[in-house]
Design an enzyme around this catalytic site. Sequence first.
Site, mmCIF file in Angstrom:
data_model
loop_
_atom_site.group_PDB
_atom_site.id
_atom_site.type_symbol
_atom_site.label_atom_id
_atom_site.label_comp_id
_atom_site.label_asym_id
_atom_site.label_seq_id
_atom_site.Cartn_x
_atom_site.Cartn_y
_atom_site.Cartn_z
ATOM 1 N N LEU A 90 0.800 -1.226 0.000
ATOM 2 C CA LEU A 90 0.000 0.000 0.000
ATOM 3 C C LEU A 90 0.834 1.278 0.000
ATOM 4 O O LEU A 90 0.314 2.365 0.229
ATOM 5 C CB LEU A 90 -0.980 -0.007 1.181
ATOM 6 C CG LEU A 90 -2.012 -1.140 1.143
ATOM 7 C CD1 LEU A 90 -2.911 -1.094 2.359
ATOM 8 C CD2 LEU A 90 -2.823 -1.110 -0.142
ATOM 9 N N HIS A 133 2.560 4.369 -1.615
ATOM 10 C CA HIS A 133 2.324 5.159 -2.820
ATOM 11 C C HIS A 133 3.583 5.224 -3.672
ATOM 12 O O HIS A 133 4.684 5.365 -3.140
ATOM 13 C CB HIS A 133 1.933 6.595 -2.454
ATOM 14 C CG HIS A 133 0.556 6.706 -1.920
ATOM 15 N ND1 HIS A 133 0.262 6.511 -0.598
ATOM 16 C CD2 HIS A 133 -0.617 6.990 -2.534
ATOM 17 C CE1 HIS A 133 -1.041 6.673 -0.415
ATOM 18 N NE2 HIS A 133 -1.600 6.966 -1.564
ATOM 19 N N MET A 178 8.905 5.100 4.148
ATOM 20 C CA MET A 178 8.981 3.700 3.728
ATOM 21 C C MET A 178 10.142 3.484 2.772
ATOM 22 O O MET A 178 10.804 2.439 2.807
ATOM 23 C CB MET A 178 7.666 3.246 3.093
ATOM 24 C CG MET A 178 6.492 3.229 4.061
ATOM 25 S SD MET A 178 6.815 2.395 5.626
ATOM 26 C CE MET A 178 7.190 0.762 5.090
ATOM 27 N N GLU A 179 10.419 4.464 1.921
ATOM 28 C CA GLU A 179 11.559 4.349 1.002
ATOM 29 C C GLU A 179 12.868 4.316 1.768
ATOM 30 O O GLU A 179 13.773 3.532 1.441
ATOM 31 C CB GLU A 179 11.536 5.501 -0.007
ATOM 32 C CG GLU A 179 10.488 5.367 -1.082
ATOM 33 C CD GLU A 179 9.055 5.628 -0.633
ATOM 34 O OE1 GLU A 179 8.142 5.389 -1.427
ATOM 35 O OE2 GLU A 179 8.822 6.066 0.524
ATOM 36 N N ASP A 217 23.866 -11.298 2.729
ATOM 37 C CA ASP A 217 24.076 -12.236 1.630
ATOM 38 C C ASP A 217 25.543 -12.266 1.190
ATOM 39 O O ASP A 217 26.083 -13.324 0.876
ATOM 40 C CB ASP A 217 23.181 -11.876 0.446
ATOM 41 C CG ASP A 217 23.357 -12.846 -0.705
ATOM 42 O OD1 ASP A 217 23.179 -14.072 -0.479
ATOM 43 O OD2 ASP A 217 23.675 -12.404 -1.821
#
Length: 147
Positions: free
Chosen positions: A61, A63, A101-102, A116
């Site tokens: 969700l 944007h 969020m970014e 990793d």
Amino acid sequence: MVDVSAKAVTVREARAEGRVDCSAEVVALLGAGGLPKGDALAVARIAGLQAAKRTPELVPLAHPVAVHAVEVDIAVDEDPARPGVRIRALVRTADRTGVEMEALTCVSVAALTFVDMVKAVDKRTTITGVRVTAKSGGRSGDWSVDD
């Protein structure tokens, strides 16, 4: 998805940080360029940059925003009591919604990539402390963990 079309376009910025604890052996190999998969810091930095731009593909969700700037800083912590790397991200936009969020995605994917890259040497690496540390712009104003 929340409708943000009525919001004003403003300059918005978010900062996030996280840490990857690893062995002193990994830290030594970072300095000597001896990791089997190559330059873990450079690859993790690029992964973080790419992830910030692809956040809406990963977070259902979130944007899609026009990401105008991303900075990723990865610093090696050689403290024998807690060796590892500290990852910090800054993301900036001029849009209708923030980029927290970014910034979090940037730090998280950089940390995952680092794990990793070093897992052949240290299977006990641990990602910790991923959090937003500051944001500015938008209706809710500025915020920082130092406030």
